[in-house]
Design a protein around this motif. Sequence first.
Motif, PDB file in Angstrom:
ATOM      1  N   ILE A  52       0.864  -1.199   0.000  1.00 48.91           N
ATOM      2  CA  ILE A  52       0.000   0.000   0.000  1.00 48.91           C
ATOM      3  C   ILE A  52       0.899   1.248   0.000  1.00 48.91           C
ATOM      4  O   ILE A  52       1.947   1.256   0.647  1.00 48.91           O
ATOM      5  N   TYR A  53       0.521   2.290  -0.749  1.00 44.21           N
ATOM      6  CA  TYR A  53       1.287   3.544  -0.667  1.00 44.21           C
ATOM      7  C   TYR A  53       0.428   4.740  -0.244  1.00 44.21           C
ATOM      8  O   TYR A  53       0.891   5.877  -0.261  1.00 44.21           O
ATOM      9  N   ASN A  54      -0.812   4.493   0.109  1.00 39.98           N
ATOM     10  CA  ASN A  54      -1.675   5.547   0.671  1.00 39.98           C
ATOM     11  C   ASN A  54      -2.415   4.969   1.864  1.00 39.98           C
ATOM     12  O   ASN A  54      -3.353   4.215   1.666  1.00 39.98           O
ATOM     13  N   PRO A  55      -1.973   5.213   3.099  1.00 38.19           N
ATOM     14  CA  PRO A  55      -0.901   6.121   3.517  1.00 38.19           C
ATOM     15  C   PRO A  55       0.499   5.533   3.256  1.00 38.19           C
ATOM     16  O   PRO A  55       0.632   4.336   3.043  1.00 38.19           O
ATOM     17  N   LEU A  56       1.504   6.414   3.343  1.00 36.77           N
ATOM     18  CA  LEU A  56       2.876   5.964   3.097  1.00 36.77           C
ATOM     19  C   LEU A  56       3.354   5.020   4.204  1.00 36.77           C
ATOM     20  O   LEU A  56       4.189   4.165   3.964  1.00 36.77           O
ATOM     21  N   GLN A  57       2.815   5.206   5.410  1.00 39.58           N
ATOM     22  CA  GLN A  57       3.148   4.249   6.471  1.00 39.58           C
ATOM     23  C   GLN A  57       1.852   3.719   7.084  1.00 39.58           C
ATOM     24  O   GLN A  57       1.134   4.453   7.776  1.00 39.58           O
ATOM     25  N   THR A  58       1.541   2.475   6.781  1.00 40.05           N
ATOM     26  CA  THR A  58       0.309   1.860   7.286  1.00 40.05           C
ATOM     27  C   THR A  58       0.480   1.490   8.760  1.00 40.05           C
ATOM     28  O   THR A  58       1.600   1.484   9.284  1.00 40.05           O
ATOM     29  N   LYS A  59      -0.647   1.132   9.373  1.00 38.95           N
ATOM     30  CA  LYS A  59      -0.603   0.691  10.778  1.00 38.95           C
ATOM     31  C   LYS A  59       0.352  -0.505  10.909  1.00 38.95           C
ATOM     32  O   LYS A  59       1.135  -0.580  11.845  1.00 38.95           O
ATOM     33  N   GLN A  63       9.262  -1.551   4.460  1.00 40.19           N
ATOM     34  CA  GLN A  63       9.229  -0.957   3.113  1.00 40.19           C
ATOM     35  C   GLN A  63       7.769  -0.744   2.718  1.00 40.19           C
ATOM     36  O   GLN A  63       6.940  -1.639   2.887  1.00 40.19           O
ATOM     37  N   ASN A  64       7.464   0.430   2.158  1.00 35.58           N
ATOM     38  CA  ASN A  64       6.086   0.691   1.726  1.00 35.58           C
ATOM     39  C   ASN A  64       5.927   0.370   0.230  1.00 35.58           C
ATOM     40  O   ASN A  64       6.814  -0.205  -0.400  1.00 35.58           O
ATOM     41  N   GLY A  65       4.795   0.743  -0.352  1.00 42.36           N
ATOM     42  CA  GLY A  65       4.492   0.365  -1.732  1.00 42.36           C
ATOM     43  C   GLY A  65       5.169   1.206  -2.809  1.00 42.36           C
ATOM     44  O   GLY A  65       5.010   0.930  -4.003  1.00 42.36           O
ATOM     45  N   ILE A  66       5.932   2.230  -2.389  1.00 39.24           N
ATOM     46  CA  ILE A  66       6.537   3.124  -3.384  1.00 39.24           C
ATOM     47  C   ILE A  66       7.590   2.424  -4.269  1.00 39.24           C
ATOM     48  O   ILE A  66       7.548   2.578  -5.499  1.00 39.24           O
ATOM     49  N   PRO A  67       8.528   1.648  -3.685  1.00 37.74           N
ATOM     50  CA  PRO A  67       9.522   1.006  -4.564  1.00 37.74           C
ATOM     51  C   PRO A  67       8.882   0.120  -5.631  1.00 37.74           C
ATOM     52  O   PRO A  67       9.294   0.150  -6.798  1.00 37.74           O
ATOM     53  N   MET A  68       7.847  -0.650  -5.269  1.00 39.53           N
ATOM     54  CA  MET A  68       7.172  -1.504  -6.267  1.00 39.53           C
ATOM     55  C   MET A  68       6.554  -0.646  -7.360  1.00 39.53           C
ATOM     56  O   MET A  68       6.685  -0.931  -8.556  1.00 39.53           O
ATOM     57  N   MET A  93      12.267   9.340 -10.382  1.00 34.34           N
ATOM     58  CA  MET A  93      10.878   8.871 -10.426  1.00 34.34           C
ATOM     59  C   MET A  93      10.297   8.785  -9.016  1.00 34.34           C
ATOM     60  O   MET A  93       9.176   9.191  -8.752  1.00 34.34           O
ATOM     61  N   ARG A  94      11.108   8.219  -8.087  1.00 37.76           N
ATOM     62  CA  ARG A  94      10.659   8.064  -6.699  1.00 37.76           C
ATOM     63  C   ARG A  94      10.303   9.420  -6.092  1.00 37.76           C
ATOM     64  O   ARG A  94       9.278   9.579  -5.449  1.00 37.76           O
ATOM     65  N   LYS A  95      11.169  10.419  -6.343  1.00 37.55           N
ATOM     66  CA  LYS A  95      10.927  11.755  -5.775  1.00 37.55           C
ATOM     67  C   LYS A  95       9.634  12.344  -6.326  1.00 37.55           C
ATOM     68  O   LYS A  95       8.853  12.961  -5.604  1.00 37.55           O
ATOM     69  N   ILE A  96       9.415  12.172  -7.634  1.00 40.29           N
ATOM     70  CA  ILE A  96       8.206  12.731  -8.262  1.00 40.29           C
ATOM     71  C   ILE A  96       6.953  12.051  -7.699  1.00 40.29           C
ATOM     72  O   ILE A  96       5.970  12.719  -7.351  1.00 40.29           O
ATOM     73  N   VAL A  97       7.010  10.724  -7.564  1.00 36.08           N
ATOM     74  CA  VAL A  97       5.859   9.995  -7.016  1.00 36.08           C
ATOM     75  C   VAL A  97       5.565  10.487  -5.594  1.00 36.08           C
ATOM     76  O   VAL A  97       4.411  10.768  -5.248  1.00 36.08           O
ATOM     77  N   LEU A  98       6.625  10.624  -4.785  1.00 40.00           N
ATOM     78  CA  LEU A  98       6.427  11.079  -3.400  1.00 40.00           C
ATOM     79  C   LEU A  98       5.817  12.475  -3.357  1.00 40.00           C
ATOM     80  O   LEU A  98       4.916  12.749  -2.570  1.00 40.00           O
ATOM     81  N   THR A  99       6.293  13.364  -4.251  1.00 45.02           N
ATOM     82  CA  THR A  99       5.745  14.726  -4.289  1.00 45.02           C
ATOM     83  C   THR A  99       4.265  14.679  -4.665  1.00 45.02           C
ATOM     84  O   THR A  99       3.429  15.323  -4.034  1.00 45.02           O
ATOM     85  N   LYS A 100       3.951  13.876  -5.695  1.00 47.78           N
ATOM     86  CA  LYS A 100       2.555  13.788  -6.147  1.00 47.78           C
ATOM     87  C   LYS A 100       1.653  13.213  -5.057  1.00 47.78           C
ATOM     88  O   LYS A 100       0.478  13.536  -4.992  1.00 47.78           O
ATOM     89  N   LEU A 101       2.220  12.313  -4.211  1.00 49.73           N
ATOM     90  CA  LEU A 101       1.414  11.711  -3.162  1.00 49.73           C
ATOM     91  C   LEU A 101       1.420  12.568  -1.889  1.00 49.73           C
ATOM     92  O   LEU A 101       0.852  12.182  -0.876  1.00 49.73           O
ATOM     93  N   GLY A 102       2.108  13.681  -1.955  1.00 55.53           N
ATOM     94  CA  GLY A 102       2.135  14.595  -0.806  1.00 55.53           C
ATOM     95  C   GLY A 102       3.027  14.109   0.315  1.00 55.53           C
ATOM     96  O   GLY A 102       2.862  14.511   1.468  1.00 55.53           O
ATOM     97  N   GLY A 103       3.974  13.224   0.004  1.00 62.47           N
ATOM     98  CA  GLY A 103       4.820  12.668   1.068  1.00 62.47           C
ATOM     99  C   GLY A 103       6.062  13.485   1.299  1.00 62.47           C
ATOM    100  O   GLY A 103       6.352  14.422   0.581  1.00 62.47           O
TER     101      GLY A 103
END
Length: 239
Positions: A182-189, A202-207, A229-239
Amino acid sequence: VRPEDLQDAIKGMKAIGIQGFNVTIPHKTDIMPFLDKIDSLAAEIGAINTVKLEGGEYVGYNTDGLGFVKGIKEQLQSSLADQKVLIVGAGGAARGIYYSLLQEGARHVDIANRTISKGEQLIAGKTSETKSVVFSIAEAEKILSEYTLIINTTSIGMHPNINESPLSLKNMKPLALVSDIIYNPLQTKLLKEAANKGALIQNGIPMFVHQGALAFQLWTGKQPDTERMRKIVLTKLGG
Ligand code: NAP
């Protein structure tokens, strides 16, 4: 593309020479009969996420699971073959990850799922020597200390149900690596609990990043800048 237009859409793309494209829900399985060839891993997984025009023919690939494997290898402290892996869930994402782990040499990959028959269906296509047992979630929780890599592929814990977790980590080894795709949220319970118990997480961002990078490589033969790519994804997800 509406499901009833899928075959026409593929014919149209081929007619205008589109060199490749990604496929997502709800077309990942339904597209298979309309392609000219299916890569062997994608056939085992039973789903396509990437299509490439090769010699005038559309070939279907699946980079989801291999994207996961690439991401997890960056964080593993010993080889994949040495891991005792537990996949929680038996849906589409679990299929991709399971067969990609097998292709990459994992020797022991168990499944825990709410519906045990779905787990059994998942491993039924296995042709390698890899050892796999299907458990209920409660059974897996009891023997969790045996696993060095635990992967949540269920949607439990995803926004808005952020206070839910797919399994109890009470018996987990502190040295385990816990992955939640899962990548929303970036850190699950689940990941918060795992980190509190001393596990690597590890969260769902690397996959997410690597499945895209592998598709880009298939189409262009070029290795993209995955860090960018990772940085752009994180920015788009508000992380
Ligand atoms: P799916 O095919 O619908 O599978 C869902 C899985 O979750 C099944 O094993 C299902 O169990 C289990 N599940 C769902 N709700 C449950 C509940 N309340 N209690 C117990 N088990 C439950 O979904 P999917 O396509 O595999 O996607 C799963 C997750 O992966 C999603 O959160 C998705 O966002 C994420 N994902 C991430 C990436 C990435 O790049 N990071 C890529 C793909 C997917 P049953 O078999 O018992 O129904």
